[in-house]
Write an enzyme that holds these catalytic residues in place. Structure first.
Site, PDB file in Angstrom:
ATOM      1  N   ASN A 138      -7.763   0.196  16.633  1.00 48.74           N
ATOM      2  CA  ASN A 138      -6.884  -0.598  16.792  1.00 48.74           C
ATOM      3  C   ASN A 138      -7.577  -2.122  16.609  1.00 48.74           C
ATOM      4  O   ASN A 138      -8.666  -2.172  16.816  1.00 48.74           O
ATOM      5  CB  ASN A 138      -6.084  -0.576  18.340  1.00 48.74           C
ATOM      6  CG  ASN A 138      -4.924  -1.317  18.343  1.00 48.74           C
ATOM      7  OD1 ASN A 138      -3.939  -1.144  17.566  1.00 48.74           O
ATOM      8  ND2 ASN A 138      -4.720  -2.587  19.073  1.00 48.74           N
ATOM      9  N   GLU A 202      -5.097  -2.226  12.115  1.00 48.33           N
ATOM     10  CA  GLU A 202      -4.715  -3.288  11.118  1.00 48.33           C
ATOM     11  C   GLU A 202      -5.316  -3.843  10.043  1.00 48.33           C
ATOM     12  O   GLU A 202      -4.998  -4.566   8.876  1.00 48.33           O
ATOM     13  CB  GLU A 202      -3.999  -4.302  11.983  1.00 48.33           C
ATOM     14  CG  GLU A 202      -2.755  -3.939  12.698  1.00 48.33           C
ATOM     15  CD  GLU A 202      -3.041  -3.126  14.062  1.00 48.33           C
ATOM     16  OE1 GLU A 202      -3.986  -2.458  14.381  1.00 48.33           O
ATOM     17  OE2 GLU A 202      -1.981  -2.683  14.851  1.00 48.33           O
ATOM     18  N   ASP A 251       0.533 -20.302  27.877  1.00 47.46           N
ATOM     19  CA  ASP A 251       0.656 -19.414  26.857  1.00 47.46           C
ATOM     20  C   ASP A 251       1.735 -20.065  25.962  1.00 47.46           C
ATOM     21  O   ASP A 251       1.952 -21.174  25.934  1.00 47.46           O
ATOM     22  CB  ASP A 251       1.385 -18.091  27.472  1.00 47.46           C
ATOM     23  CG  ASP A 251       1.077 -16.836  26.581  1.00 47.46           C
ATOM     24  OD1 ASP A 251       1.082 -17.059  25.608  1.00 47.46           O
ATOM     25  OD2 ASP A 251       0.768 -15.773  27.410  1.00 47.46           O
TER      26      ASP A 251
HETATM   27  C1  LIG Z   1      -3.200 -16.165  18.895  1.00 42.32           C
HETATM   28  C2  LIG Z   1      -2.635 -15.114  19.502  1.00 42.32           C
HETATM   29  C3  LIG Z   1      -3.085 -14.508  20.788  1.00 42.32           C
HETATM   30  C4  LIG Z   1      -2.789 -13.383  21.426  1.00 42.32           C
HETATM   31  N1  LIG Z   1      -3.141 -12.932  22.632  1.00 42.32           N
HETATM   32  C5  LIG Z   1      -2.747 -11.957  23.153  1.00 42.32           C
HETATM   33  C6  LIG Z   1      -3.260 -11.405  24.402  1.00 42.32           C
HETATM   34  O1  LIG Z   1      -4.375 -12.257  25.150  1.00 42.32           O
HETATM   35  N2  LIG Z   1      -3.256 -10.368  24.951  1.00 42.32           N
HETATM   36  C7  LIG Z   1      -2.199  -9.448  24.285  1.00 42.32           C
HETATM   37  O2  LIG Z   1      -2.234  -8.330  24.857  1.00 42.32           O
HETATM   38  N3  LIG Z   1      -1.518  -9.752  23.190  1.00 42.32           N
HETATM   39  C8  LIG Z   1      -1.892 -10.842  22.803  1.00 42.32           C
HETATM   40  N4  LIG Z   1      -1.502 -11.359  21.399  1.00 42.32           N
HETATM   41  C9  LIG Z   1      -0.542 -10.469  20.755  1.00 42.32           C
HETATM   42  C10 LIG Z   1      -1.126  -9.270  19.965  1.00 42.32           C
HETATM   43  O3  LIG Z   1      -2.194  -9.595  19.495  1.00 42.32           O
HETATM   44  C11 LIG Z   1      -0.086  -8.793  19.146  1.00 42.32           C
HETATM   45  O4  LIG Z   1       1.031  -8.392  19.554  1.00 42.32           O
HETATM   46  C12 LIG Z   1      -0.524  -7.434  18.152  1.00 42.32           C
HETATM   47  O5  LIG Z   1       0.367  -7.275  17.244  1.00 42.32           O
HETATM   48  C13 LIG Z   1      -0.770  -6.275  19.344  1.00 42.32           C
HETATM   49  O6  LIG Z   1      -1.241  -5.378  18.537  1.00 42.32           O
HETATM   50  P1  LIG Z   1      -0.700  -3.874  18.615  1.00 42.32           P
HETATM   51  O7  LIG Z   1       0.699  -3.554  18.166  1.00 42.32           O
HETATM   52  O8  LIG Z   1      -1.761  -2.884  17.832  1.00 42.32           O
HETATM   53  O9  LIG Z   1      -0.910  -3.271  20.122  1.00 42.32           O
HETATM   54  C14 LIG Z   1      -1.851 -12.574  21.123  1.00 42.32           C
HETATM   55  C15 LIG Z   1      -1.412 -12.723  19.453  1.00 42.32           C
HETATM   56  C16 LIG Z   1      -1.765 -14.114  18.889  1.00 42.32           C
HETATM   57  C17 LIG Z   1      -1.283 -14.359  17.632  1.00 42.32           C
END
Ligand SMILES: Cc1cc2nc3c(=O)[nH]c(=O)nc-3n(C[C@H](O)[C@H](O)[C@H](O)COP(=O)(O)O)c2cc1C
Length: 443
Positions: A138, A202, A251
């Site tokens: 992941n 990804e 956030d």
């Molecule tokens: C700049 C940025 C910061 C993020 N911070 C977090 C975070 O702190 N914790 C979290 O769970 N997702 C965070 N996200 C969202 C996830 O990275 C995003 O939804 C991702 O697609 C999740 O991956 P998955 O679908 O493989 O679970 C963030 C996204 C961005 C663009």
């Protein structure tokens, strides 16, 4: 393969270089805020660490699309295709291994952004994880609060990384190896916010639309992969047996999220380029919102295409924090299309709070045009879709953030078909090619 440096060279004319030695404590965040949505901000020497810092790289939609050498329509199709057909990345060494050391978080120019922050936060880090002894992988963005020189608190929303930590806990594991990569080309940054099927990396999805050119390297201190041309990679042990208080963090909403117990990551090594550039990202800034919202647009586009054939565009708006508001422009054929389209939008992105649909003559990326369509084509008693007591985002301060319950509102700002269409036309001023040239000289 392109890296952050090649991207910065290409967009020098969109970059502000601040030669004063700004501090990682609030000063660089203030500079990022000042040029938010417009300029890339480059600071050649941060005050305390003398390291270069860059921020705002993906600060507007045009720059992301130009950087990916694509258009909105092509991007949506390409991302959908790439998600279905990930290609394994090549493995090899690269410039990120110029320096390999134990590392210390206080030597890195990690920014403290807002008054009220509990400490410095890493905000542009992409976490890679592989199932120990298995094949599940992941990649996702996670904010990390610096707790001391070798420990961070990581925010993990229950999604794919969370699921992997839960199954590791059930197997009795105490920790998981992770890499946290910073300083990446925008195409690779997208990997952090895309959602592939559970277990699919990804990085491999992005590798498909990069034509198989994305190279990963094996970390030196942990069993994890990271882009070989990243600026810096933190190698960590994600502790399954240790938590710490994380937050309050500003956030997407620009308001403080609540404090929670979250897992700890121990730093066990660092790899970086000799003269690495630290990549900053302003929480709640345009870059944060675009990176969250833009990767959700292909799915919305695809769902809407199932209802109406011609979709002009989808905009997870920056003003709606890239997460709560969406505008879709499409060609309406039947009077009843818009409400079906609204329902498709809400199904494609369940966190959404408000959606607006407009006719194909309205540019969905121009919010002044969208507001004009609401003013001239929408009637509140007929053209509204209300869905009370439904799941919305936990990030909506107006909703029940614990139960994630709120109200969705859909706005149909398309022209009613039964009325004379002439009355809805935007007036035009005739423009010859010569006049256009003359006026261009003065712009
Ligand atoms: C700049 C940025 C910061 C993020 N911070 C977090 C975070 O702190 N914790 C979290 O769970 N997702 C965070 N996200 C969202 C996830 O990275 C995003 O939804 C991702 O697609 C999740 O991956 P998955 O679908 O493989 O679970 C963030 C996204 C961005 C663009």
């Amino acid at each position: 393969m392109s890296d952050l440096r090649s991207f910065l060279r290409k967009y020098q004319d969109e970059t502000i270089t601040i030669n004063e030695p700004l501090s990682r404590n609030f000063e660089i965040a203030a500079a990022l805020k000042k040029f938010d949505g417009e300029k890339i901000v480059f600071i050649p020497e941060e005050k305390e660490t003398k390291t270069s810092v860059v921020g705002g790289v993906c600060g507007n939609r045009e720059r992301i699309l130009k950087g990916l050498e694509t258009t909105v329509d092509d991007l949506y199709l390409t991302l959908i295709e790439a998600t279905k057909n990930p290609i394994k990345c090549k493995i090899g060494d690269g410039p990120v291994k110029e320096v390999v050391k134990e590392g210390n978080l206080s030597d890195i120019p990690i920014l403290t952004h807002f008054k009220g922050d509990p400490g410095p936060y890493i905000t542009s880090g992409i976490v890679y994880i592989k199932e120990p002894g298995g094949n599940l992988e992941n990649v996702s963005f996670h904010r990390l609060l610096v707790l001391d020189s070798s420990r961070m608190g990581i925010r993990i929303v229950p999604r794919h990384l969370y699921r992997m930590t839960q199954s590791a806990k059930e197997k009795g594991l105490k920790e998981l190896d992770v890499s946290i990569s910073l300083g990446l080309h925008p195409a690779v940054m997208l990997a952090g916010s895309l959602t592939a099927p559970f277990g699919v990396s990804e990085f491999d999805v992005v590798n498909n639309f990069l034509g198989g050119e994305l190279k990963l390297t094996r970390c030196e201190h942990v069993d994890a992969l990271a882009p070989s041309n990243a600026e810096i990679v933190l190698e960590g042990k994600l502790r399954l047996d240790k938590t710490a208080l994380e937050g309050p963090f500003v956030d997407l909403s620009g308001t403080f999220d609540v404090r929670r117990q979250q897992p700890v990551v121990d730093l066990v090594g660092v790899m970086h380029r000799e003269d690495y550039i630290y990549q900053a990202l302003l929480p709640s800034g345009s870059e944060h919102r675009l990176l969250m919202g833009l990767p959700k647009e292909p799915r919305i586009w695809d769902y809407v295409r199932g209802i109406v054939p011609n979709v002009r565009g989808v905009n997870m708006t920056v003003g709606g924090m890239g997460w709560l508001h969406c505008v879709v422009s499409f060609e309406k054929f039947r009077e009843g299309d818009p409400k079906n389209v609204l329902m498709a939008i809400f199904s494609a992105h369940p966190s959404l709070k408000h959606a607006v649909v407009v006719d194909g003559d309205i540019d969905p990326y121009d919010m002044e045009q969208v507001e004009w369509a609401i003013a001239t084509r929408f009637k509140g008693d007929e053209d509204i879709l209300l869905v009370p007591n439904v799941r919305v985002s936990s990030l909506d301060p107006a909703g029940d953030q614990e139960k994630e319950l709120g109200c969705k509102v859909g706005i149909d700002a398309t022209k009613p078909m039964f009325k004379d269409q002439e009355g809805f036309k935007q007036a035009e001023i005739p423009m010859s090619k010569e006049l256009e040239k003359i006026l261009q000289k003065y712009s």
